[in-house]
Design an enzyme around this catalytic site. Structure first.
Site, PDB file in Angstrom:
ATOM      1  N   LYS A  52      43.904 -20.071 -33.090  1.00 24.20           N
ATOM      2  CA  LYS A  52      43.179 -19.299 -34.098  1.00 24.20           C
ATOM      3  C   LYS A  52      43.322 -17.812 -33.791  1.00 24.20           C
ATOM      4  O   LYS A  52      42.859 -17.342 -32.748  1.00 24.20           O
ATOM      5  CB  LYS A  52      41.695 -19.666 -34.084  1.00 24.20           C
ATOM      6  CG  LYS A  52      40.951 -19.052 -35.256  1.00 24.20           C
ATOM      7  CD  LYS A  52      39.453 -19.161 -35.119  1.00 24.20           C
ATOM      8  CE  LYS A  52      38.827 -17.928 -34.534  1.00 24.20           C
ATOM      9  NZ  LYS A  52      39.082 -16.686 -35.250  1.00 24.20           N
ATOM     10  N   GLU A  75      40.040 -13.952 -20.841  1.00 27.25           N
ATOM     11  CA  GLU A  75      40.466 -12.547 -20.683  1.00 27.25           C
ATOM     12  C   GLU A  75      39.504 -11.720 -21.516  1.00 27.25           C
ATOM     13  O   GLU A  75      39.539 -11.767 -22.749  1.00 27.25           O
ATOM     14  CB  GLU A  75      41.902 -12.362 -21.190  1.00 27.25           C
ATOM     15  CG  GLU A  75      42.940 -13.172 -20.445  1.00 27.25           C
ATOM     16  CD  GLU A  75      43.111 -12.732 -19.003  1.00 27.25           C
ATOM     17  OE1 GLU A  75      42.766 -11.587 -18.678  1.00 27.25           O
ATOM     18  OE2 GLU A  75      43.563 -13.557 -18.195  1.00 27.25           O
ATOM     19  N   CYS A 124      42.510  -3.341 -24.302  1.00 23.22           N
ATOM     20  CA  CYS A 124      41.587  -3.685 -23.217  1.00 23.22           C
ATOM     21  C   CYS A 124      41.956  -2.944 -21.942  1.00 23.22           C
ATOM     22  O   CYS A 124      41.143  -2.823 -21.043  1.00 23.22           O
ATOM     23  CB  CYS A 124      41.610  -5.193 -22.994  1.00 23.22           C
ATOM     24  SG  CYS A 124      43.277  -5.813 -22.739  1.00 23.22           S
ATOM     25  N   GLU A 126      31.470  -1.155 -22.585  1.00 25.23           N
ATOM     26  CA  GLU A 126      32.771  -1.071 -23.253  1.00 25.23           C
ATOM     27  C   GLU A 126      32.585  -0.525 -24.678  1.00 25.23           C
ATOM     28  O   GLU A 126      31.821  -1.079 -25.452  1.00 25.23           O
ATOM     29  CB  GLU A 126      33.419  -2.453 -23.320  1.00 25.23           C
ATOM     30  CG  GLU A 126      34.824  -2.390 -23.903  1.00 25.23           C
ATOM     31  CD  GLU A 126      35.467  -3.762 -24.095  1.00 25.23           C
ATOM     32  OE1 GLU A 126      34.805  -4.669 -24.640  1.00 25.23           O
ATOM     33  OE2 GLU A 126      36.634  -3.916 -23.705  1.00 25.23           O
TER      34      GLU A 126
HETATM   35  P1  NAD Z   1      35.626 -11.303 -30.113  1.00 23.04           P
HETATM   36  O1  NAD Z   1      35.103 -11.892 -28.865  1.00 23.04           O
HETATM   37  O2  NAD Z   1      34.660 -10.884 -31.155  1.00 23.04           O
HETATM   38  O3  NAD Z   1      36.630 -12.299 -30.842  1.00 23.04           O
HETATM   39  C1  NAD Z   1      37.764 -12.833 -30.201  1.00 23.04           C
HETATM   40  C2  NAD Z   1      38.140 -14.139 -30.857  1.00 23.04           C
HETATM   41  O4  NAD Z   1      37.114 -15.097 -30.611  1.00 23.04           O
HETATM   42  C3  NAD Z   1      38.270 -14.065 -32.384  1.00 23.04           C
HETATM   43  O5  NAD Z   1      39.352 -14.868 -32.790  1.00 23.04           O
HETATM   44  C4  NAD Z   1      36.952 -14.646 -32.858  1.00 23.04           C
HETATM   45  O6  NAD Z   1      37.031 -15.206 -34.151  1.00 23.04           O
HETATM   46  C5  NAD Z   1      36.714 -15.718 -31.820  1.00 23.04           C
HETATM   47  N1  NAD Z   1      35.319 -16.151 -31.678  1.00 23.04           N
HETATM   48  C6  NAD Z   1      34.191 -15.473 -31.940  1.00 23.04           C
HETATM   49  N2  NAD Z   1      33.112 -16.263 -31.706  1.00 23.04           N
HETATM   50  C7  NAD Z   1      33.582 -17.440 -31.264  1.00 23.04           C
HETATM   51  C8  NAD Z   1      32.959 -18.653 -30.856  1.00 23.04           C
HETATM   52  N3  NAD Z   1      31.652 -18.820 -30.854  1.00 23.04           N
HETATM   53  N4  NAD Z   1      33.746 -19.662 -30.445  1.00 23.04           N
HETATM   54  C9  NAD Z   1      35.079 -19.534 -30.425  1.00 23.04           C
HETATM   55  N5  NAD Z   1      35.729 -18.427 -30.836  1.00 23.04           N
HETATM   56  C10 NAD Z   1      34.976 -17.379 -31.239  1.00 23.04           C
HETATM   57  O7  NAD Z   1      36.547 -10.101 -29.656  1.00 23.04           O
HETATM   58  P2  NAD Z   1      37.273  -9.031 -30.584  1.00 23.04           P
HETATM   59  O8  NAD Z   1      36.229  -8.089 -31.096  1.00 23.04           O
HETATM   60  O9  NAD Z   1      38.187  -9.716 -31.529  1.00 23.04           O
HETATM   61  O10 NAD Z   1      38.210  -8.286 -29.515  1.00 23.04           O
HETATM   62  C11 NAD Z   1      37.809  -7.201 -28.756  1.00 23.04           C
HETATM   63  C12 NAD Z   1      37.469  -7.623 -27.349  1.00 23.04           C
HETATM   64  O11 NAD Z   1      38.570  -8.290 -26.753  1.00 23.04           O
HETATM   65  C13 NAD Z   1      37.177  -6.454 -26.445  1.00 23.04           C
HETATM   66  O12 NAD Z   1      36.046  -6.746 -25.677  1.00 23.04           O
HETATM   67  C14 NAD Z   1      38.403  -6.367 -25.560  1.00 23.04           C
HETATM   68  O13 NAD Z   1      38.194  -5.779 -24.303  1.00 23.04           O
HETATM   69  C15 NAD Z   1      38.784  -7.782 -25.444  1.00 23.04           C
HETATM   70  N6  NAD Z   1      40.181  -7.909 -25.051  1.00 23.04           N
HETATM   71  C16 NAD Z   1      40.471  -8.339 -23.789  1.00 23.04           C
HETATM   72  C17 NAD Z   1      41.794  -8.443 -23.374  1.00 23.04           C
HETATM   73  C18 NAD Z   1      42.161  -8.928 -22.006  1.00 23.04           C
HETATM   74  O14 NAD Z   1      43.317  -9.247 -21.800  1.00 23.04           O
HETATM   75  N7  NAD Z   1      41.231  -9.003 -21.073  1.00 23.04           N
HETATM   76  C19 NAD Z   1      42.812  -8.121 -24.279  1.00 23.04           C
HETATM   77  C20 NAD Z   1      42.473  -7.674 -25.546  1.00 23.04           C
HETATM   78  C21 NAD Z   1      41.152  -7.585 -25.933  1.00 23.04           C
END
Ligand code: NAD
Length: 480
Positions: free
Chosen positions: A173, A248, A282, A384
């Site tokens: 997804k 991650e 990130c 963050e």
């Molecule tokens: P998010 O956690 O809101 O969403 C990430 C994904 O999880 C999306 O596809 C979302 O639909 C899904 N999701 C949300 N709720 C869920 C649930 N209950 N069950 C399963 N899936 C669910 O994050 P975002 O706003 O899309 O991305 C930004 C964040 O990602 C920042 O905190 C950033 O630091 C982090 N990030 C980390 C890395 C890394 O490698 N550590 C890389 C890129 C981004």
């Protein structure tokens, strides 16, 4: 209107829910497409398709699976321009960036893991004259891959490719905020001849669709990249089901600049590490610690180069800063700018929304923002923000900067700038970060372990770590 479909059992199909979500173009603020608002039934159908495809897929040789993955990589390369345009439109990032970073890296992910699987060897432990132990690595089975919006195709493929390479089937997804390139990838997988059900891409939001993936008992491992709060929730769901988990998560990365550094390179790279992709990587360094003797000089040169950044239409070649990904995210970042002022921050640059004339008048643009005079332990320096907002802080000693750098709940990456080779290693080893760059930033070798310490995650991606994650080790002991 771009109407996205799910990729289920080798076909592009509408969601069983028959519901759609709006897809907004961040640079214009306008709805330009529809995304399936899939639910648990769509996920269940995808898991069933993946389970049916699994025996034949895992029975293929690694070389044959790899050949298909390399074909997908070649198709991504061949469609570079179309994919880069879609990524830029969906995310708001400059087209020039998607062209050189996001899409080439997505192709590299498939190429790297497609070829790596053929070099993935198991271990053997020989007890002379007594026994031989050898380890078989079986694919875990059907796995779930869930990715965020900031590097959409780049991070989506970073998970999918190693899973497929070792013989897992995947239910994936992408973020509902940036689904376009994942949809184009489904078309390329069909063109490449990937067998039906091996990869299923289901679109939808987190609570309905993502949650159903995490909860489904047929899914044996979850590879997730996203926010720390989401990761915590996901772990709560998956852990009692004993699923393998790779998380991650967020970061608040320090960028440490010692007085003996190559200042010109440090300034130039720090502009990138602060503001590339509108600060929505990130790995961006949002806390800049500068040794006091060069603090004023660094600040002056940093602000001078910042003035050359161009906020504007992501499609324009001269644009270096595109739009933030959504209106909600823009307001979150603006709220942090207000917080930084309340906490006593002195605004050195930016701090406000930018009006871009013409087709982008309603877009979510923000000026790159720099603060100083903030204590290291205030909320602005601990939480963050994930946008184009950085703080500058002077330091006097190595001990002081290490304690400030290590003071957050996060531990994803860190960058340090010095010509003193001993100090470089000493400080690197003392940093609580999964990734440390010395005199560079975002230099990637796909073989290296990738991931964070503390609240930045659990487990590592990349190279052998990813191949191991998607496999179950089985030890076989033979008595001699
Ligand atoms: P998010 O956690 O809101 O969403 C990430 C994904 O999880 C999306 O596809 C979302 O639909 C899904 N999701 C949300 N709720 C869920 C649930 N209950 N069950 C399963 N899936 C669910 O994050 P975002 O706003 O899309 O991305 C930004 C964040 O990602 C920042 O905190 C950033 O630091 C982090 N990030 C980390 C890395 C890394 O490698 N550590 C890389 C890129 C981004």
């Amino acid at each position: 209107m771009l109407q996205i479909q799910n990729y289920l059992n080798g076909q592009l199909v509408p969601p069983l829910t028959s519901r759609y979500l709006d897809n907004v173009e961040p640079a214009t603020g306008q709805v330009y497409g529809l995304i399936p608002d899939s639910g648990p039934d769509d996920v269940a159908a995808a898991v069933a398709a993946a389970e049916a495809a699994l025996p034949a897929w895992r029975a293929l040789s690694a070389e044959d699976r790899g050949r298909l993955l390399v074909r997908i990589a070649d198709l991504i390369d061949a469609n570079l321009e179309r994919l880069a345009e879609a990524e830029s439109r969906d995310n708001g990032k400059p087209l020039s960036l998607a062209r050189v970073m996001d899409i080439p890296r997505a192709a590299s992910n498939f190429h790297f893991f497609g070829t790596a699987a053929g070099h993935f060897a198991t271990e053997a432990h020989v007890q002379d004259g007594v026994a031989v132990n050898y380890t078989v690595r079986h694919p875990v089975g059907v796995v779930g891959c869930i990715s965020p919006w900031n590097l959409p195709l780049y991070l989506f493929t970073w998970k999918i490719a190693p899973a497929l390479a070792v013989g897992c089937c995947v239910v994936a997804k992408p973020s509902e905020i940036t689904p376009a390139t994942a949809f184009l990838l489904s078309e390329l997988c069909i063109e490449a001849g990937l067998p039906a059900g091996v990869l299923n891409i289901i679109h939808g939001n987190g609570p309905n669709c993502g949650q159903a993936i995490v909860e489904h008992p047929g899914i044996k491992a979850i590879s997730f990249t996203g926010g720390t709060a989401t990761g915590r929730h996901l772990a709560r769901t998956a852990a009692p089901m004993f699923k393998k988990l790779s998380l991650e998560l967020g970061g608040k990365n320090p960028n440490i600049i010692f007085a003996d550094c190559d200042l010109a390179t440090a300034v130039r790279t720090s502009i990138r590490s602060s503001f590339a992709n509108q600060g929505q990587i990130c790995l961006c360094g949002s806390r800049l610690f500068i040794e006091r003797p060069i603090y004023e000089q660094f600040k002056a040169e940093f602000l001078q180069q910042l003035a050359e950044q161009r906020v504007g239409d992501p499609q324009e070649a001269s644009t270096t800063q595109g739009a933030l990904v959504s209106e909600a995210h823009l307001h979150k970042v603006l709220a942090y700018i207000e917080l930084a002022k309340e906490e006593g921050g002195r605004l050195l640059a930016g701090g406000q929304r930018v009006q871009v004339p013409g087709r982008c008048a309603e877009g979510y643009f923000l000026a790159p923002t720099v603060f100083e005079n903030l204590p290291f332990d205030c909320r602005t320096n601990q939480e963050e923000i994930f946008g184009p907002v950085v703080t500058l802080t002077p330091f006097d000693t190595e001990e002081e900067v290490l304690s400030m750098a290590n003071s957050t709940d996060y531990g994803l990456s860190a960058t340090l700038w010095t010509r003193d080779i001993q100090r470089a290693h000493r400080v690197a080893h003392a940093l609580h970060s999964g990734i440390v760059w010395i005199n560079t930033w975002l230099h990637r070798d796909l073989r290296t372990p990738f991931g964070g310490m503390k609240n930045s995650g659990v487990g590592r991606e990349g190279g052998l770590e990813a191949l191991r994650f998607f496999t179950e080790a089985q030890n076989v002991c033979v008595k001699l």
